[in-house]
Design an enzyme around this catalytic site. Structure first.
Site, PDB file in Angstrom:
ATOM      1  N   LYS A 203      42.227   2.276  -1.608  1.00 44.84           N
ATOM      2  CA  LYS A 203      41.096   2.570  -0.730  1.00 44.84           C
ATOM      3  C   LYS A 203      40.288   1.290  -0.581  1.00 44.84           C
ATOM      4  O   LYS A 203      39.994   0.620  -1.574  1.00 44.84           O
ATOM      5  CB  LYS A 203      40.212   3.671  -1.323  1.00 44.84           C
ATOM      6  CG  LYS A 203      39.023   4.051  -0.447  1.00 44.84           C
ATOM      7  CD  LYS A 203      38.102   5.045  -1.173  1.00 44.84           C
ATOM      8  CE  LYS A 203      36.959   5.502  -0.270  1.00 44.84           C
ATOM      9  NZ  LYS A 203      35.929   6.266  -1.029  1.00 44.84           N
ATOM     10  N   HIS A 222      30.095  11.056  -8.611  1.00 42.95           N
ATOM     11  CA  HIS A 222      31.350  11.794  -8.715  1.00 42.95           C
ATOM     12  C   HIS A 222      32.200  11.191  -9.823  1.00 42.95           C
ATOM     13  O   HIS A 222      31.934  10.086 -10.304  1.00 42.95           O
ATOM     14  CB  HIS A 222      32.127  11.719  -7.390  1.00 42.95           C
ATOM     15  CG  HIS A 222      32.647  10.340  -7.090  1.00 42.95           C
ATOM     16  ND1 HIS A 222      31.830   9.296  -6.687  1.00 42.95           N
ATOM     17  CD2 HIS A 222      33.909   9.827  -7.156  1.00 42.95           C
ATOM     18  CE1 HIS A 222      32.555   8.206  -6.520  1.00 42.95           C
ATOM     19  NE2 HIS A 222      33.815   8.492  -6.800  1.00 42.95           N
ATOM     20  N   ASP A 224      36.434  10.369 -10.482  1.00 42.02           N
ATOM     21  CA  ASP A 224      37.654  10.211  -9.680  1.00 42.02           C
ATOM     22  C   ASP A 224      38.673  11.261 -10.069  1.00 42.02           C
ATOM     23  O   ASP A 224      38.866  11.546 -11.255  1.00 42.02           O
ATOM     24  CB  ASP A 224      38.250   8.817  -9.890  1.00 42.02           C
ATOM     25  CG  ASP A 224      37.382   7.715  -9.303  1.00 42.02           C
ATOM     26  OD1 ASP A 224      36.484   8.028  -8.492  1.00 42.02           O
ATOM     27  OD2 ASP A 224      37.596   6.535  -9.660  1.00 42.02           O
ATOM     28  N   HIS A 278      30.038   8.201 -11.615  1.00 42.42           N
ATOM     29  CA  HIS A 278      29.552   6.968 -11.011  1.00 42.42           C
ATOM     30  C   HIS A 278      29.142   7.196  -9.564  1.00 42.42           C
ATOM     31  O   HIS A 278      29.479   8.212  -8.958  1.00 42.42           O
ATOM     32  CB  HIS A 278      30.613   5.863 -11.103  1.00 42.42           C
ATOM     33  CG  HIS A 278      31.922   6.208 -10.445  1.00 42.42           C
ATOM     34  ND1 HIS A 278      32.807   7.132 -10.983  1.00 42.42           N
ATOM     35  CD2 HIS A 278      32.505   5.780  -9.303  1.00 42.42           C
ATOM     36  CE1 HIS A 278      33.868   7.235 -10.196  1.00 42.42           C
ATOM     37  NE2 HIS A 278      33.705   6.434  -9.163  1.00 42.42           N
TER      38      HIS A 278
END
Length: 336
Positions: A203, A222, A224, A278
């Site tokens: 990404k 959020h 990962d 994070h």
């Protein structure tokens, strides 16, 4: 392509002293209002992967993964020149015209996240994040769809394929080290996450300059959904980690890789390692960029706590399920 155009931050027109209402986060999430550290700010652990004392490397990475869920690595073996090229070709893509970027836009009806755009999570909230992105897989070859790889700049494919080659070696070293840190065989976590079929999803995050960085976020808080995330940042700060009820900013170390423990390794380790919570802030006068690669299990692959870490005194803390089902719940904000 009009669908994607309204989805991207780069295509916005607005007063340079304000931002559109849909980008303003609730007060409890605004960077200017959230708690910060008083006194010395703790630093995310940094580990020298070139340290000949392998037991020390295992200990440091295991401690960081249990206490922080994140760490940085230096002397990782990826040439500095290659990291610079990776950053350069990604930056040049995002500097293209909106029309050219939209040639590889994520199709509106796609079930995959690959392609250029902004929208990621499926939710009914009007709030948006101050970021555009490009997703595409870089490994293994059967999973790659080159229609989502930029053809401009012309060197984009060559640079990313070279990066994937080196990154696989780093990933193997990290997964082995993390397995040993749990007292397991070195291949335990890799096999538990999909073995040689683990997919590497790149990404590129592009956070344009923002007139009111105090009111919005590049990416909201959020964890990962990957097993592991290996990230290259640029020099503009913004990555923040939630630790001890405070947000801690990641210190920029040139040419270091930032390693996130993801949900799947937390599950595989039955909670011994922690997925890091994070978020990303944005800057007023500079574009921030980052290049995370998410190590993800194949969709049909079943992930659950490793049997070696489960017993009557330490029962499973997580459900065992196919990765595609975990991903569906995560992206649609459904309970796991």
């Amino acid at each position: 392509m009009e669908f994607e155009r309204v989805q991207t931050v780069a295509s916005l027109s607005f007063d340079r002293e304000t931002i559109p209402e849909e980008f303003i986060r609730p007060e409890k999430e605004q960077p200017a209002r959230t708690a910060s550290h008083h006194g010395p700010v703790p630093e995310i652990p940094a580990v020298d992967l070139g340290d000949p004392d392998r037991e020390n490397v295992v200990r440091l990475i295991a401690e960081a993964s249990k206490e922080w869920g994140i760490f940085q690595v230096v002397n990782h073996g990826i040439p500095c020149e290659l990291i610079s090229k990776l950053q350069d070709v990604g930056k040049r893509f995002f500097e293209l015209s909106q029309e050219e970027k939209e040639l590889i836009a994520k199709p509106p009806d796609s079930k995959s996240i690959e392609g250029y755009g902004s929208k990621l999570q499926n939710n009914n909230q009007a709030r948006k994040s101050w970021v555009d992105h490009l997703f595409h897989k870089i490994w293994p070859p059967p999973s790659i769809n080159y229609k989502f790889w930029p053809t401009n700049p012309p060197s984009y494919r060559e640079v990313n394929e070279e990066y994937a080659k080196y990154l696989r070696e780093v990933a193997d070293k990290l997964l082995t080290t993390l397995s040993l840190g749990l007292g397991l065989d070195g291949n335990a976590l890799k096999e538990g996450a999909g073995g040689e079929e683990i997919e590497f999803m790149l990404k590129i995050n592009y956070y344009p300059p923002c007139p009111r960085p105090d009111l919005t976020l590049g990416v909201v808080a959020h964890t990962d959904l990957s097993a592991l995330t290996i990230l290259v940042p640029n020099e503009v700060p913004g990555l923040q980690i939630f630790k001890d009820e405070k947000w801690v900013e990641a210190k920029y170390i040139p040419n270091a890789l930032i390693i996130h423990i993801g949900d799947q390794i937390e599950i595989l380790s039955n909670g011994k390692y922690k997925a890091v919570l994070h978020r990303t802030t944005v800057a007023k006068d500079k574009a921030r960029m980052s290049w995370p690669v998410f190590l993800e299990s194949p969709g049909e692959f079943v992930v659950g706590p490793l049997p070696q870490l489960v017993n009557k005194d330490n029962p499973p803390k997580y459900k065992t399920k196919k990765f595609k089902d975990y991903m569906f719940c995560k992206l649609n904000q459904l309970p796991q």
